[in-house]
Scaffold this active site. Structure first.
Site, PDB file in Angstrom:
ATOM      1  N   LYS A  37      44.726   5.610  30.876  1.00 21.68           N
ATOM      2  CA  LYS A  37      45.270   5.684  29.522  1.00 21.68           C
ATOM      3  C   LYS A  37      45.552   7.128  29.136  1.00 21.68           C
ATOM      4  CE  LYS A  37      45.849   2.410  27.560  1.00 21.68           C
ATOM      5  NZ  LYS A  37      46.987   1.435  27.634  1.00 21.68           N
TER       6      LYS A  37
ATOM      7  N   HIS B 108      53.502   5.577  28.823  1.00  8.30           N
ATOM      8  CA  HIS B 108      54.297   4.904  27.783  1.00  8.30           C
ATOM      9  C   HIS B 108      55.101   5.931  26.987  1.00  8.30           C
ATOM     10  CE1 HIS B 108      52.015   1.378  28.827  1.00  8.30           C
ATOM     11  NE2 HIS B 108      50.892   1.944  28.478  1.00  8.30           N
TER      12      HIS B 108
END
Length: 345
Positions: free
Chosen positions: A76, A94
């Site tokens: 992450k 992302h």
């Protein structure tokens, strides 16, 4: 020269997964690679098994001082500092679809001369992803959706073994429950369908062809919607704020894709992630309440199973990292394209 892979501690609370498990770390070491692991208080697997596999153990956050040629591997988001990133990082960033904070992140790489090989963009010649947590994301998302529908979702949610989660599901009364999985042919969709069918829920499985055109009336005639449409593709708009006032059976949405800050968000009724502490966001409308679950690290609810599965897919690819085999080239091209599109500092 063999690569040096540095597995960083995940700074996000509740992130218990790890991208490489000890058995696979041993495979890398045996192949001549150097592997360093930062300790982590929340990781599902302790450092002892890694040490036995020949992995070097170091302190959390020490990647900032790692050798220049080390590949920093995580899952992450990175911490906010340092402002300039000089290493090559491998993780799910992302950052290529206009998400909130994407430009700043890419700017950090540009300033430091580092590179991002986004794990989401490891694809084969057909454009299909070759490594993902999708199966367990779908499984966990559908499970939480069912628990919320039954009024049995306890908060904060916690990671557990799959057997424990299945035990909770099997205690539910699912008679008459109708669920719709959108993106059912992908990894996440298959995982969601598997969880739902395990407890005898009536499942409608839609993929891309069933959403063009979208039958909104049929969609709303389900108790639970599980959105598993791949985040790299333009998504159909499944549910908007206006749909809150529609006559509907739908009461819970489990958003596995969680593309909430992107212009490609297929569920614009919700524009924020939910958390382990507050996993559900409730919306009210003339059609009744609607609960949305949009946790963006769903596989960490099943940290051991998801880590083992993911590690098995990623390890063979890491053996081709230095040579930039095809999946790594695709990831590198995506980064170069994104940085080239950045405005000048």
């Amino acid at each position: 020269m063999s690569a040096h892979v540095w597995i960083r501690h995940e700074s996000r609370a509740y992130e218990r997964r790890v991208p490489i498990v000890p058995d696979d770390a041993r495979r890398l070491v045996d192949a001549g690679m150097r592997v360093t692991l930062e300790t982590s208080p929340q990781r599902i697997i302790g450092p002892g098994e890694y040490r036995d596999a020949g992995v070097e153990i170091t302190d959390p956050g020490s990647w900032v001082d790692a050798p220049d040629d080390a590949y920093i591997l995580g899952l992450k988001e990175l911490p906010e500092e340092p402002e300039a990133l000089r290493h090559t990082h491998l993780y799910f960033a992302h950052a290529y679809r206009g998400q909130h904070g994407a430009q700043r992140l890419l700017g950090r790489f540009r300033r430091g001369g580092g590179r991002l090989l986004d794990l989401e963009y490891l694809t084969n010649g057909d454009g299909h992803r070759v490594v993902a947590f999708g199966r367990w994301a779908g499984y966990a998302g559908a499970s939480l959706g069912l628990l919320q529908l039954a009024g049995r979702l306890e908060t904060p949610v916690e990671g557990m073994e799959r057997a424990a989660l299945d035990g909770e599901l099997l205690r539910l009364d699912t008679a008459g429950v109708r669920a719709l999985v959108v993106g059912a042919k992908g990894r996440s969709g298959k995982g969601a369908v598997r969880a739902l069918k395990k407890v005898n829920v009536e499942v409608t499985a839609w993929d891309r062809e069933e959403t063009d055109p979208l039958d909104k009336e049929a969609l709303l005639d389900h108790d639970l919607l599980v959105n598993c449409i791949g985040g790299r593709h333009t998504a159909p708009v499944l549910f908007t704020t206006e749909d809150l006032d529609a006559q509907r059976r739908l009461r819970v949405i489990a958003d596995v894709t969680v593309d909430v800050t992107s212009e490609h968000n297929g569920l614009p009724v919700n524009t924020e992630v939910t958390t382990w502490e507050e996993p559900v966001r409730r919306f009210e409308g003339a059609g009744g309440p609607l609960d949305v679950i949009a946790i963006d690290n769903l596989p960490s609810l099943l940290p051991r199973e998801s880590s083992t599965s993911f590690s098995g897919e990623l390890t063979p690819l890491l053996l081709g990292l230095e040579e930039r085999t095809e999946p790594w080239r695709h990831a590198e091209e995506a980064f170069d394209e994104a940085v080239a599109a950045l405005p000048a500092d």
